[in-house]
Design a protein around this motif. Structure first.
Motif, PDB file in Angstrom:
ATOM      1  N   ASP A  74       0.817  -1.209   0.000  1.00 11.88           N
ATOM      2  CA  ASP A  74       0.000   0.000   0.000  1.00 11.88           C
ATOM      3  C   ASP A  74       0.853   1.262   0.000  1.00 11.88           C
ATOM      4  N   GLY A  75       2.009   1.199   0.660  1.00 11.70           N
ATOM      5  CA  GLY A  75       2.895   2.358   0.683  1.00 11.70           C
ATOM      6  C   GLY A  75       3.460   2.679  -0.688  1.00 11.70           C
ATOM      7  N   THR A  76       3.748   1.635  -1.472  1.00 10.31           N
ATOM      8  CA  THR A  76       4.257   1.825  -2.832  1.00 10.31           C
ATOM      9  C   THR A  76       3.196   2.471  -3.706  1.00 10.31           C
ATOM     10  N   LEU A  77       1.959   1.970  -3.597  1.00  8.02           N
ATOM     11  CA  LEU A  77       0.849   2.568  -4.346  1.00  8.02           C
ATOM     12  C   LEU A  77       0.635   4.017  -3.919  1.00  8.02           C
ATOM     13  N   HIS A  78       0.696   4.265  -2.612  1.00  8.22           N
ATOM     14  CA  HIS A  78       0.525   5.624  -2.084  1.00  8.22           C
ATOM     15  C   HIS A  78       1.522   6.583  -2.727  1.00  8.22           C
ATOM     16  N   GLU A  79       2.787   6.191  -2.765  1.00  7.46           N
ATOM     17  CA  GLU A  79       3.813   7.066  -3.346  1.00  7.46           C
ATOM     18  C   GLU A  79       3.613   7.240  -4.845  1.00  7.46           C
ATOM     19  N   ALA A  80       3.245   6.163  -5.532  1.00  5.77           N
ATOM     20  CA  ALA A  80       3.061   6.244  -6.984  1.00  5.77           C
ATOM     21  C   ALA A  80       1.958   7.228  -7.347  1.00  5.77           C
ATOM     22  N   ILE A  81       0.818   7.137  -6.673  1.00  4.33           N
ATOM     23  CA  ILE A  81      -0.298   8.042  -6.999  1.00  4.33           C
ATOM     24  C   ILE A  81       0.022   9.473  -6.590  1.00  4.33           C
ATOM     25  N   ASN A  82       0.711   9.641  -5.469  1.00  6.39           N
ATOM     26  CA  ASN A  82       1.072  11.003  -5.071  1.00  6.39           C
ATOM     27  C   ASN A  82       2.051  11.630  -6.049  1.00  6.39           C
ATOM     28  N   LEU A  98       0.151  -4.231  -8.062  1.00  2.00           N
ATOM     29  CA  LEU A  98       0.275  -5.656  -7.782  1.00  2.00           C
ATOM     30  C   LEU A  98       0.556  -5.796  -6.283  1.00  2.00           C
ATOM     31  N   PRO A  99      -0.423  -6.275  -5.498  1.00  5.05           N
ATOM     32  CA  PRO A  99      -0.319  -6.220  -4.039  1.00  5.05           C
ATOM     33  C   PRO A  99       0.606  -7.294  -3.451  1.00  5.05           C
ATOM     34  N   ILE A 100       1.837  -6.872  -3.132  1.00  2.00           N
ATOM     35  CA  ILE A 100       2.803  -7.797  -2.532  1.00  2.00           C
ATOM     36  C   ILE A 100       3.407  -7.122  -1.309  1.00  2.00           C
ATOM     37  N   GLY A 101       2.573  -6.515  -0.484  1.00  2.00           N
ATOM     38  CA  GLY A 101       3.045  -5.888   0.743  1.00  2.00           C
ATOM     39  C   GLY A 101       2.594  -6.679   1.955  1.00  2.00           C
ATOM     40  N   SER A 102       2.704  -6.051   3.107  1.00  2.00           N
ATOM     41  CA  SER A 102       2.306  -6.736   4.336  1.00  2.00           C
ATOM     42  C   SER A 102       0.833  -6.501   4.674  1.00  2.00           C
ATOM     43  N   GLY A 103       0.229  -5.424   4.120  1.00  2.00           N
ATOM     44  CA  GLY A 103      -1.162  -5.111   4.436  1.00  2.00           C
ATOM     45  C   GLY A 103      -2.117  -5.336   3.282  1.00  2.00           C
ATOM     46  N   ASN A 104      -1.821  -4.703   2.133  1.00  2.00           N
ATOM     47  CA  ASN A 104      -2.621  -4.838   0.906  1.00  2.00           C
ATOM     48  C   ASN A 104      -4.098  -4.482   1.101  1.00  2.00           C
ATOM     49  N   ASP A 105      -4.359  -3.447   1.901  1.00  2.00           N
ATOM     50  CA  ASP A 105      -5.743  -3.075   2.186  1.00  2.00           C
ATOM     51  C   ASP A 105      -6.459  -2.520   0.967  1.00  2.00           C
ATOM     52  N   ASP A 293      -2.101   5.818   4.649  1.00  2.00           N
ATOM     53  CA  ASP A 293      -1.927   4.532   3.974  1.00  2.00           C
ATOM     54  C   ASP A 293      -0.833   3.691   4.619  1.00  2.00           C
ATOM     55  N   GLY A 294      -0.725   3.804   5.957  1.00  2.00           N
ATOM     56  CA  GLY A 294       0.284   3.031   6.665  1.00  2.00           C
ATOM     57  C   GLY A 294       1.658   3.664   6.681  1.00  2.00           C
ATOM     58  N   GLU A 295       1.796   4.854   6.084  1.00  2.00           N
ATOM     59  CA  GLU A 295       3.062   5.576   6.086  1.00  2.00           C
ATOM     60  C   GLU A 295       3.031   6.640   7.175  1.00  2.00           C
ATOM     61  N   GLU A 296       4.109   6.743   7.931  1.00  2.00           N
ATOM     62  CA  GLU A 296       4.141   7.651   9.078  1.00  2.00           C
ATOM     63  C   GLU A 296       4.132   9.121   8.659  1.00  2.00           C
ATOM     64  N   MET A 297       3.324   9.904   9.362  1.00  2.00           N
ATOM     65  CA  MET A 297       3.344  11.360   9.208  1.00  2.00           C
ATOM     66  C   MET A 297       4.134  12.010  10.331  1.00  2.00           C
ATOM     67  N   GLY A 298       4.467  11.232  11.363  1.00  2.00           N
ATOM     68  CA  GLY A 298       5.187  11.776  12.516  1.00  2.00           C
ATOM     69  C   GLY A 298       4.239  12.378  13.530  1.00  2.00           C
ATOM     70  N   GLY A 299       4.794  12.838  14.651  1.00  2.00           N
ATOM     71  CA  GLY A 299       4.000  13.496  15.674  1.00  2.00           C
ATOM     72  C   GLY A 299       3.845  14.972  15.366  1.00  2.00           C
ATOM     73  N   ARG A 300       2.621  15.499  15.476  1.00  2.00           N
ATOM     74  CA  ARG A 300       2.366  16.897  15.087  1.00  2.00           C
ATOM     75  C   ARG A 300       0.993  17.343  15.585  1.00  2.00           C
ATOM     76  N   PHE A 301       0.761  18.649  15.516  1.00  2.00           N
ATOM     77  CA  PHE A 301      -0.592  19.183  15.626  1.00  2.00           C
ATOM     78  C   PHE A 301      -1.278  18.972  14.271  1.00  2.00           C
ATOM     79  N   PHE A 302      -2.600  18.958  14.265  1.00  2.00           N
ATOM     80  CA  PHE A 302      -3.312  18.736  13.003  1.00  2.00           C
ATOM     81  C   PHE A 302      -4.382  19.796  12.787  1.00  2.00           C
ATOM     82  N   ASP A 303      -4.390  20.337  11.587  1.00  2.00           N
ATOM     83  CA  ASP A 303      -5.507  21.122  11.066  1.00  2.00           C
ATOM     84  C   ASP A 303      -5.634  20.685   9.612  1.00  2.00           C
ATOM     85  N   VAL A 304      -6.454  19.669   9.372  1.00  2.00           N
ATOM     86  CA  VAL A 304      -6.430  18.994   8.083  1.00  2.00           C
ATOM     87  C   VAL A 304      -7.824  18.946   7.467  1.00  2.00           C
ATOM     88  N   TYR A 305      -7.884  19.352   6.214  1.00  2.00           N
ATOM     89  CA  TYR A 305      -9.108  19.283   5.420  1.00  2.00           C
ATOM     90  C   TYR A 305      -9.016  18.039   4.537  1.00  2.00           C
TER      91      TYR A 305
END
Length: 319
Positions: A74-82, A98-105, A293-305
């Motif tokens: 899922d992380g590979t797909l996430h990066e590709a689309i971004n 082609l889903p060959i990761g650990s989650g494949n959600d 998508d299972g990729e870390e954003m880190g610790g932070r405050f959030f104001d997200v749309y």
């Protein structure tokens, strides 16, 4: 329609499983006389860079015949689309996975086979694009924006991912198809250390405040965490976001919620709050972990749309 595939191979996906399988995948592609160009993703965010560069160099015409095929998780797909959506195009480049990761959600949510042989058939024998929903996000504090195919999470699930990724046991467990154990161990540790936090949810003209939010997941389809059905009624073509907010339960209630989650009855619990909307605005005035998508954003405050849009995918789930 005959297409060519720009294959981005993440050999590290699934703790190296994708790299191990590549010779078999290549053999299948060559036997089927598939036309493709291969590039290898070698480090974090390299897939994003490769797909962005490809989008820059490919003419923005309505009749181009290229498909970007992400081989990994899922992380590979996430990066590709971004990477592909970083470049503004009138005619977006279709993406396959082609889903060959650990989650494949995403494969679960889309109905794409989890068996790579069958999934490859669904890709190479596809004849047309299908537009599916993907999430969009704009985080104003750090001025980050992008897309996600699965979910954007704040709190418990994101902290689990952060801790599990730091676990030395995760690689060994993934190689022996026991990756869920590393998440379970991390979940117990995170539960004892995770405190409730203040969350404000804006949906349309409605504003709700939760002083003890614990898990906050905005999802595009039913699954997160490697097959957990957090939003059972969600689909990737309903043009809706599905937001699940869980307030911090005591340990016994957590176990009870987990059992209800297994049987997909958790949404009726008083500790669980569920929203469906095309746009959601989330604010968290405390440092909390986030994940995309299972990729870390880190610790932070959030104001997200958070919103929803559509993107062309190249696979046929009817095959």
């Amino acid at each position: 329609m005959s297409v060519q595939f720009y294959i981005i191979l993440n050999e590290h996906a699934g703790s190296g499983h994708a790299g191990t399988l590549w010779p078999q995948i290549k053999e299948r592609l060559d036997a089927a006389s598939v036309s493709y160009q291969l590039v290898v993703s070698e480090y974090p965010r390299h897939t994003l860079l490769l797909s962005e560069q490809f989008a820059k160099q490919l003419p923005d015409s309505p009749h181009q015949d290229w498909v970007v095929l992400a081989v990994g998780g899922d992380g590979t797909l996430h990066e590709a689309i971004n990477g592909l959506t970083t470049i503004k195009r009138t005619h977006p480049i279709p993406v396959a996975y082609l889903p060959i990761g650990s989650g494949n959600d995403f494969a679960r949510g889309a109905g794409l086979s989890l068996d790579w042989h069958q999934a490859l058939n669904q890709i190479i024998h596809c004849t047309h694009v299908t537009n599916y929903d993907i999430g969009t996000y704009n985080e104003t504090i750090k001025q980050e924006r992008g897309v996600f195919t699965n979910n954007l999470g704040i709190g418990f699930d994101a902290a689990i991912i952060s801790q599990a990724n730091q676990s030395k046991a995760k690689i060994w467990l993934n190689k022996h198809h026991l990756g869920s154990l590393s998440y379970l161990a991390s979940a117990l540790s995170v539960y004892y250390n995770q405190t409730g936090f203040t969350l404000t949810v804006h949906v349309g003209n409605q504003r709700d405040m939760f002083p003890h939010a614990f898990l906050v997941t905005t999802t595009n389809h039913p699954y997160f965490g490697g097959g957990v059905g957090i939003a059972p009624g969600a689909t990737i073509d309903d043009h809706q976001l599905h937001l699940v907010v869980i307030e911090k339960p005591n340990f016994f209630k957590l176990v009870w919620l987990a059992l209800r989650l297994v049987f997909k009855r958790h949404l009726t619990s008083k500790a669980v709050h569920y929203y469906q909307a095309s746009k959601v605005h989330l604010t968290v005035p405390a440092i909390e972990y986030g994940q995309l998508d299972g990729e870390e954003m880190g610790g932070r405050f959030f104001d997200v749309y958070v919103g929803v849009t559509q993107y062309p995918f190249w696979f046929d789930i009817t095959l």
